[in-house]
Design a protein around this motif. Structure first.
Motif, PDB file in Angstrom:
ATOM      1  N   SER A 531       0.928  -1.433   0.080  1.00  0.00           N
ATOM      2  CA  SER A 531      -0.109  -0.017   0.029  1.00  0.00           C
ATOM      3  C   SER A 531       0.796   1.258  -0.054  1.00  0.00           C
ATOM      4  N   PRO A 532       0.480   2.293  -0.838  1.00  0.00           N
ATOM      5  CA  PRO A 532       1.068   3.387  -0.949  1.00  0.00           C
ATOM      6  C   PRO A 532       0.826   4.184   0.630  1.00  0.00           C
ATOM      7  N   ARG A 533       0.060   3.868   1.353  1.00  0.00           N
ATOM      8  CA  ARG A 533      -0.278   4.829   2.583  1.00  0.00           C
ATOM      9  C   ARG A 533       0.425   3.777   3.696  1.00  0.00           C
ATOM     10  N   ARG A 534       0.652   4.718   4.745  1.00  0.00           N
ATOM     11  CA  ARG A 534       1.237   4.308   5.873  1.00  0.00           C
ATOM     12  C   ARG A 534       0.383   4.558   7.385  1.00  0.00           C
ATOM     13  N   ARG A 535      -0.771   4.921   7.046  1.00  0.00           N
ATOM     14  CA  ARG A 535      -2.007   4.776   7.982  1.00  0.00           C
ATOM     15  C   ARG A 535      -3.127   5.047   7.106  1.00  0.00           C
ATOM     16  N   TRP A 536      -4.296   4.638   7.871  1.00  0.00           N
ATOM     17  CA  TRP A 536      -5.456   4.843   7.083  1.00  0.00           C
ATOM     18  C   TRP A 536      -6.036   6.229   7.608  1.00  0.00           C
ATOM     19  N   ASP A 537      -7.015   6.515   6.452  1.00  0.00           N
ATOM     20  CA  ASP A 537      -7.612   7.999   6.591  1.00  0.00           C
ATOM     21  C   ASP A 537      -9.197   7.882   6.611  1.00  0.00           C
ATOM     22  N   PRO A 538      -9.706   7.299   7.759  1.00  0.00           N
ATOM     23  CA  PRO A 538     -11.073   7.050   7.682  1.00  0.00           C
ATOM     24  C   PRO A 538     -11.767   8.418   8.085  1.00  0.00           C
ATOM     25  N   PRO A 539     -13.230   8.355   7.830  1.00  0.00           N
ATOM     26  CA  PRO A 539     -14.083   9.483   8.095  1.00  0.00           C
ATOM     27  C   PRO A 539     -13.996   9.608   9.585  1.00  0.00           C
ATOM     28  N   PRO A 540     -14.115  11.089  10.257  1.00  0.00           N
ATOM     29  CA  PRO A 540     -14.107  10.997  11.559  1.00  0.00           C
ATOM     30  C   PRO A 540     -15.138  10.337  12.358  1.00  0.00           C
ATOM     31  N   ALA A 541     -14.884   9.975  13.458  1.00  0.00           N
ATOM     32  CA  ALA A 541     -15.741   9.002  14.143  1.00  0.00           C
ATOM     33  C   ALA A 541     -16.268  10.080  15.467  1.00  0.00           C
ATOM     34  N   GLU A 542     -17.474  10.168  15.426  1.00  0.00           N
ATOM     35  CA  GLU A 542     -17.974  11.378  16.325  1.00  0.00           C
ATOM     36  C   GLU A 542     -18.893  10.999  17.519  1.00  0.00           C
ATOM     37  N   ASP A 543     -19.131   9.593  17.355  1.00  0.00           N
ATOM     38  CA  ASP A 543     -20.116   8.777  18.182  1.00  0.00           C
ATOM     39  C   ASP A 543     -19.508   7.576  18.573  1.00  0.00           C
ATOM     40  N   GLU A 544     -20.185   6.758  19.346  1.00  0.00           N
ATOM     41  CA  GLU A 544     -20.110   5.309  19.732  1.00  0.00           C
ATOM     42  C   GLU A 544     -21.231   4.487  19.497  1.00  0.00           C
ATOM     43  N   ALA A 545     -21.229   3.183  19.310  1.00  0.00           N
ATOM     44  CA  ALA A 545     -22.352   2.375  19.012  1.00  0.00           C
ATOM     45  C   ALA A 545     -21.691   0.958  19.491  1.00  0.00           C
ATOM     46  N   PRO A 546     -22.824   0.127  19.779  1.00  0.00           N
ATOM     47  CA  PRO A 546     -22.336  -1.360  19.857  1.00  0.00           C
ATOM     48  C   PRO A 546     -21.674  -1.866  18.885  1.00  0.00           C
ATOM     49  N   GLU A 547     -20.739  -2.543  19.256  1.00  0.00           N
ATOM     50  CA  GLU A 547     -19.576  -2.958  18.032  1.00  0.00           C
ATOM     51  C   GLU A 547     -20.523  -3.836  17.048  1.00  0.00           C
ATOM     52  N   ALA A 548     -19.847  -3.726  15.952  1.00  0.00           N
ATOM     53  CA  ALA A 548     -20.998  -4.234  14.725  1.00  0.00           C
ATOM     54  C   ALA A 548     -21.087  -5.845  14.881  1.00  0.00           C
ATOM     55  N   GLU A 549     -19.834  -6.400  15.227  1.00  0.00           N
ATOM     56  CA  GLU A 549     -20.236  -7.972  15.021  1.00  0.00           C
ATOM     57  C   GLU A 549     -20.843  -8.513  16.419  1.00  0.00           C
ATOM     58  N   TRP A 550     -20.487  -7.880  17.704  1.00  0.00           N
ATOM     59  CA  TRP A 550     -20.761  -8.564  18.812  1.00  0.00           C
ATOM     60  C   TRP A 550     -21.651  -7.797  19.822  1.00  0.00           C
ATOM     61  N   GLY A 551     -21.539  -6.527  19.685  1.00  0.00           N
ATOM     62  CA  GLY A 551     -22.111  -5.839  20.629  1.00  0.00           C
ATOM     63  C   GLY A 551     -23.831  -6.085  20.549  1.00  0.00           C
ATOM     64  N   PHE A 552     -24.466  -5.923  21.487  1.00  0.00           N
ATOM     65  CA  PHE A 552     -25.822  -5.864  21.733  1.00  0.00           C
ATOM     66  C   PHE A 552     -26.604  -4.468  21.666  1.00  0.00           C
ATOM     67  N   ASP A 553     -27.571  -4.444  20.581  1.00  0.00           N
ATOM     68  CA  ASP A 553     -28.153  -3.223  20.859  1.00  0.00           C
ATOM     69  C   ASP A 553     -29.495  -3.269  21.914  1.00  0.00           C
ATOM     70  N   PRO A 554     -29.441  -2.284  22.655  1.00  0.00           N
ATOM     71  CA  PRO A 554     -30.271  -2.415  23.948  1.00  0.00           C
ATOM     72  C   PRO A 554     -31.634  -2.002  23.631  1.00  0.00           C
ATOM     73  N   ALA A 555     -31.913  -1.675  22.138  1.00  0.00           N
ATOM     74  CA  ALA A 555     -33.301  -1.497  21.827  1.00  0.00           C
ATOM     75  C   ALA A 555     -34.323  -2.612  21.863  1.00  0.00           C
ATOM     76  N   LEU A 556     -33.496  -3.636  21.568  1.00  0.00           N
ATOM     77  CA  LEU A 556     -34.314  -5.030  21.507  1.00  0.00           C
ATOM     78  C   LEU A 556     -34.842  -5.345  22.860  1.00  0.00           C
ATOM     79  N   LEU A 557     -34.253  -4.917  23.989  1.00  0.00           N
ATOM     80  CA  LEU A 557     -34.554  -5.234  25.274  1.00  0.00           C
ATOM     81  C   LEU A 557     -35.993  -4.937  25.446  1.00  0.00           C
ATOM     82  N   ALA A 558     -36.525  -4.007  25.149  1.00  0.00           N
ATOM     83  CA  ALA A 558     -38.160  -3.595  25.330  1.00  0.00           C
ATOM     84  C   ALA A 558     -38.849  -4.761  25.075  1.00  0.00           C
ATOM     85  N   ASP A 559     -38.724  -5.128  23.808  1.00  0.00           N
ATOM     86  CA  ASP A 559     -39.455  -6.193  23.267  1.00  0.00           C
ATOM     87  C   ASP A 559     -39.430  -7.649  24.008  1.00  0.00           C
TER      88      ASP A 559
END
Length: 742
Positions: A531-559
Motif C-alpha cells: 500500500s502507498p499509505r502508512r496509516r489509514w484515513d477514515p471518516p471522523p468518528a463522532e459517536d460510539e455504538a454497539p460493536e458491529a459484530e458482537w455488541g448488543f443493541d439495547p433497543a431489542l430489550l424492550a420487546d
C-alpha cells in the motif's frame, strides 16, 4: 393487465372510467391536461405523481398505479400533446415539458407530492426538480434515459428492439395507440429534444432523495449508466430488478411496486412477497452469527457440524477432502481463492431492496426443532454462548447477522470511499427493513482479502418481529427462562442516521486508536501489502455504538422484557464486555457438568471464531474454551485462564485462518507455548503450522480431527436449577472476570 388494454379503445378526449380509476381535467397555459386518479388509499395517504415516457401516456402506467393505490393517492397525468391532453402547436422541448408538469402540480394544489417517472419521464422529472426545488418530496427514476454513450437514434432503436423481447405483449398495443394519438411528427420531434438533453448536467442540482430503478434486461439503460446516474445524485440509491425490461411499470408492476413502496413511505414487501430474496442467500456462511446458530441448532438435532455447516451436509465430506488441496497452492493463489470464496457470497447492492430481515429471522428459527425448551438465549453472538445453549438444551437466536454486499470498486485501504459507496445501498436496505439497524463495517486489518470484493453490512434486530416472537411463544412454557446475551462492546462510529452507522475497524488484534491514528506496526503492515499509505484515513468518528459484530443493541430489550412479562417467563440478563469473556466461565461450567454426570474433565478444546462444534464437544467430553480470533488479546486471555484453572491433561487448540498477516495476529510460536500448559498432550487441532494464517484447509481438518477423538454418549442436559447452583458456587472465583448475571 386487462384494464390498461381496454384503454386502447378510448376515444381521444373521452377516457374510460371504472375499476377505481377516474379522470381529472386541469387547464394549464390554455391547454386542458388530463390525468388519471386512483383515490382509494386510506385517509391521509401521501400523494404520488406517475410520469410517462416518450410518445406514450398514462395508459401504460395503470398497472403500477393499481399496485400503489392501496397505500398512496395516485395521479398519472398526460403531458401536453400526449394521451388525452390537448396538443400545443409544436412539440414541447424538455424545459417546456418540465414547465407544463410544474404548472399542472401548482394548478391541482398538490403539496410536495412524490414523483415516479419512466424513461423520458425521468429526464422531465430531473429537469423539473432542478428548476423548482422543493416541489417534489422525493423521486423514483425508472429506466432513466439517455445513456451518454448512445445518444443517437439508431443506437436507441436497436436497444429498444432488444429490450422489447422482455416486455409484456400488451405493451405493443398501447404504444401503437398512443403514438397514433400524439402523431409521428410530434413523437419524432420530442425524441430529438430528448436525445439532445444531457440528464447528467442536472443531477447534481436535485436536492431530494432519489431512487433509481433499472430492469436487469433493460438494454436502453445499461447498468453502468444507471450507476453513473445514481452516483451523480446528492442522495441517490439504485435498485435493480433482475428479470425486468425497460417499461417496468407495465411489464413488471408487482416487483417494481415492492421495490419502491418503502422508499415512498409505504409498507415494506415483507418476507412472503414473491420478490423477497431467499434468506439463505442473504446471510453469510463464514460468520460468527451463522456459526453459533448452526452449531447450536445441529446440537439440538443430535448432529455435528462438518465443514462448519457452510455446505450441505451431503457435500461436507467432499469439501473436507478437497480443502487440503488449496493449501498446496502458493500463498498468493491461496489469497485469491479466499477472496473469491468470500466474495461469492456477496449480494449485489442493487438487490438490497429485496432483502428481508424478517425472512432471515424465519430462517434462523427454522434451523431448530419445534419442541418445548426450558430456556432460550437471544442477543449477542459468542461461541461460549453456543456451548451454554448446548449444555442447557436451549436455542440461541443471534440479534446480529452479516449481509455481505458486493463492492469490488473500493480497496481495503479506502474507508472514505467505502463509506460513500455504501450510503445508497444502506438507505435502500433500511427503507425495506424499518426494524433493524445497519452497522456498515470496514476492517482492512482482519478482512483485507474479503474487502477486495465485498463490504460488511451487519444488521441488528431492534424489534423481535413475528418469527422470533412466535418461535419463543410456541417453545417456552410459563416459568421458562429467557436469557438476554448482552455483549457491551462498543466502537467509535461515523453516524449516518438513527439506524445507520459506519464502523472503521473491528474488535480483534488492535484497538480503535490504531485504526484511526496509526502506529508503527500499522505502517509496517501497509508496507508489507504494497500500500502507498502508512496509516489509514477514515471518516471522523463522532459517536460510539454497539460493536458491529458482537455488541448488543439495547433497543431489542424492550420487546424481550414485554414478551417475558406477558408469557410468565423469568428474564435473566448476562452482560459481558468482550465476546470471549464468557469462555472461562463456560469452560468451568462444563467441568462441573461433566463431573456431575461421571464424565472425564481433563480435555480442553480451544476453539477459534467459526471453528466450533457443540455436538462433538460434548460427545468427546471436551471442555470448550472459545476464542474470538487467533490474535494477541485472545492468546493473553487464554493464558490467564490456563494460569488460573486446574491443569488439563490434554489441550487441543484450533486456529481460524483469515488469510493475512494482520496486525495483532499471535504467531504460531505463541500458541505452541500455550499448549505447553497440558500435563500430558498439547496438540493443534486441524492446524498446518507452516501455513498459518493462510491455512484454509483448517476449515475441513478441524471437524475431521475432532470427530476422530474417542466419543461418549452425550450427557443429560443441565437444568436451569443446576446452572443457578453453579453460578452461586463459583461467584467471585475468577479474578478480573467481566461477566454479570442479573
Amino acid at each position: 393487465m386487462r384494464w390498461p388494454l381496454v384503454t386502447v379503445l378510448e376515444r381521444t378526449g373521452r377516457p374510460l372510467r371504472g375499476h377505481g380509476v377516474s379522470s381529472t381535467w386541469t387547464t394549464v397555459d390554455g391547454l386542458r391536461m388530463h390525468a388519471r386518479l386512483l383515490d382509494h388509499a386510506p385517509p391521509g395517504a401521501r400523494e404520488v405523481v406517475l410520469l410517462h415516457g416518450l410518445g406514450v401516456s398514462s395508459r401504460y402506467l395503470l398497472p403500477l398505479a393499481t399496485e400503489l393505490a392501496p397505500h398512496l393517492r395516485v395521479h398519472a397525468p398526460d403531458l401536453p400533446g400526449f394521451g388525452h391532453s390537448e396538443h400545443p402547436p409544436t412539440a414541447l422541448d424538455l424545459p417546456g415539458l418540465a414547465d407544463a408538469l410544474l404548472a399542472w402540480v401548482q394548478a391541482t394544489g398538490l403539496r410536495t407530492p412524490m414523483l415516479v417517472a419512466n424513461s423520458l419521464g425521468c429526464q422531465i422529472a430531473v429537469a423539473t426538480m432542478r428548476r423548482a426545488p422543493g416541489v417534489f418530496d422525493r423521486a423514483v427514476l425508472v429506466g432513466p434515459t439517455f445513456d451518454r454513450r448512445g445518444r443517437h437514434g439508431l443506437a436507441q432503436l436497436g436497444r429498444l428492439l432488444r429490450t422489447g423481447r422482455h416486455e409484456r405483449w400488451g405493451l405493443t398495443a398501447i404504444l401503437v395507440r398512443d403514438y397514433l394519438a400524439c402523431g409521428p411528427a410530434r413523437a419524432l420531434a420530442t425524441a430529438r429534444h430528448a436525445l439532445a438533453h444531457r440528464l447528467e448536467d442536472d443531477l447534481a442540482g436535485v436536492d431530494v432523495p432519489v431512487l433509481v430503478v433499472r430492469g436487469g434486461r433493460d438494454s436502453v439503460v445499461p447498468q453502468r449508466w444507471a450507476r453513473e446516474v445514481t452516483d451523480a445524485l446528492p442522495d441517490g440509491r439504485l435498485a435493480e430488478l433482475p428479470g425486468g425490461g425497460h417499461a417496468l411499470n407495465y411489464s413488471y408492476p408487482g416487483p417494481l411496486a415492492a421495490a419502491i413502496r418503502p422508499f415512498l413511505g409505504g409498507p415494506p414487501p415483507g418476507p412472503d412477497a414473491p420478490t423477497t430474496r431467499p434468506a439463505a442467500k442473504s446471510i453469510a456462511d463464514f460468520d460468527s452469527a451463522s456459526a453459533v446458530l448452526r452449531g447450536t441448532a445441529r446440537h439440538l438435532r443430535g448432529q455435528d457440524l462438518p465443514a462448519i455447516g457452510a455446505v450441505p451436509r451431503a457435500l461436507a465430506p467432499l469439501a473436507e477432502r478437497l480443502l487440503p488441496a488449496v493449501n498446496q497452492l502458493p500463498a498468493g493463489l491461496r489469497e485469491q481463492v479466499y477472496r473469491f470464496g468470500s466474495g461469492g457470497e456477496a449480494v449485489p447492492p442493487g438487490q438490497l431492496h429485496a432483502v428481508s430481515a424478517e425472512a432471515v429471522a424465519r430462517w434462523m428459527v427454522e434451523q431448530y426443532p419445534r419442541r418445548p425448551y426450558p430456556a432460550a438465549i437471544v442477543g449477542s453472538s459468542s461461541g461460549a454462548l453456543a456451548h451454554l445453549a448446548a449444555a442447557l438444551g436451549a436455542p440461541l437466536l443471534p440479534q446480529t447477522f452479516l449481509l455481505p454486499v458486493a463492492q469490488p470498486e473500493v480497496g481495503p485501504d479506502q474507508p472514505r470511499a467505502g463509506l460513500a459507496a455504501g450510503l445508497g445501498p444502506g438507505r435502500l436496505l433500511l427503507d425495506a427493513n424499518p426494524d433493524v439497524a445497519l452497522h456498515h463495517m470496514h476492517d482492512p486489518n482482519q478482512d483485507r482479502l474479503s474487502l477486495a470484493r465485498m463490504t460488511y453490512f451487519r444488521l441488528k434486530h431492534r424489534r423481535l418481529g413475528p418469527a422470533f416472537t412466535d418461535f419463543l411463544t410456541d417453545t417456552l412454557a410459563p416459568g421458562a427462562t429467557l436469557l438476554v446475551a448482552d455483549c457491551q462492546a462498543r466502537w467509535p462510529v461515523t453516524r449516518q442516521g438513527d439506524r445507520h452507522v459506519f464502523q472503521f475497524g473491528a474488535l480483534g488484534g488492535i484497538p480503535p486508536e490504531e485504526f484511526h491514528h496509526g502506529s508503527d506496526r500499522v505502517a509496517d503492515y501497509l508496507h508489507r501489502y504494497g500500500s502507498p499509505r502508512r496509516r489509514w484515513d477514515p471518516p471522523p468518528a463522532e459517536d460510539e455504538a454497539p460493536e458491529a459484530e458482537w455488541g448488543f443493541d439495547p433497543a431489542l430489550l424492550a420487546d424481550l422484557t414485554a414478551l417475558a412479562h406477558r408469557q410468565g417467563w423469568r428474564l435473566r440478563r448476562v452482560s459481558f464486555a468482550d465476546p470471549e469473556d464468557l469462555s472461562p466461565l463456560i469452560a468451568e461450567l462444563y467441568r462441573w457438568w461433566y463431573a456431575r454426570r461421571g464424565l472425564p474433565v481433563a480435555r480442553l478444546l480451544v476453539e477459534s471464531f467459526v471453528l466450533l462444534d457443540p455436538r462433538l464437544t460434548v460427545s468427546t467430553a471436551s471442555v470448550p474454551y472459545w476464542s474470538k480470533f487467533p490474535v494477541e488479546p485472545s492468546a493473553d486471555a487464554l493464558a490467564r485462564y490456563l494460569d488460573t484453572a486446574q491443569p488439563y491433561d490434554e489441550i487441543r487448540l484450533a486456529l481460524f485462518s483469515h488469510g493475512t498477516d494482520s496486525v495483532g495476529v499471535a504467531p504460531i510460536q505463541r500458541w505452541r507455548a500455550l499448549l505447553g500448559h497440558a500435563r500430558r498432550t498439547g496438540a493443534f487441532l486441524g492446524v498446518d503450522q507452516q501455513r498459518f494464517p493462510r491455512d484454509f484447509a483448517s476449515f475441513g481438518r478441524f471437524h475431521q480431527q475432532l470427530s476422530a477423538l474417542p466419543q461418549h454418549p452425550p450427557p443429560a442436559a443441565l437444568t436451569m436449577a443446576e446452572l443457578e447452583t453453579f453460578l452461586a458456587d463459583t461467584a467471585g472465583r475468577w479474578p478480573g472476570e467481566r461477566v454479570t448475571w442479573s
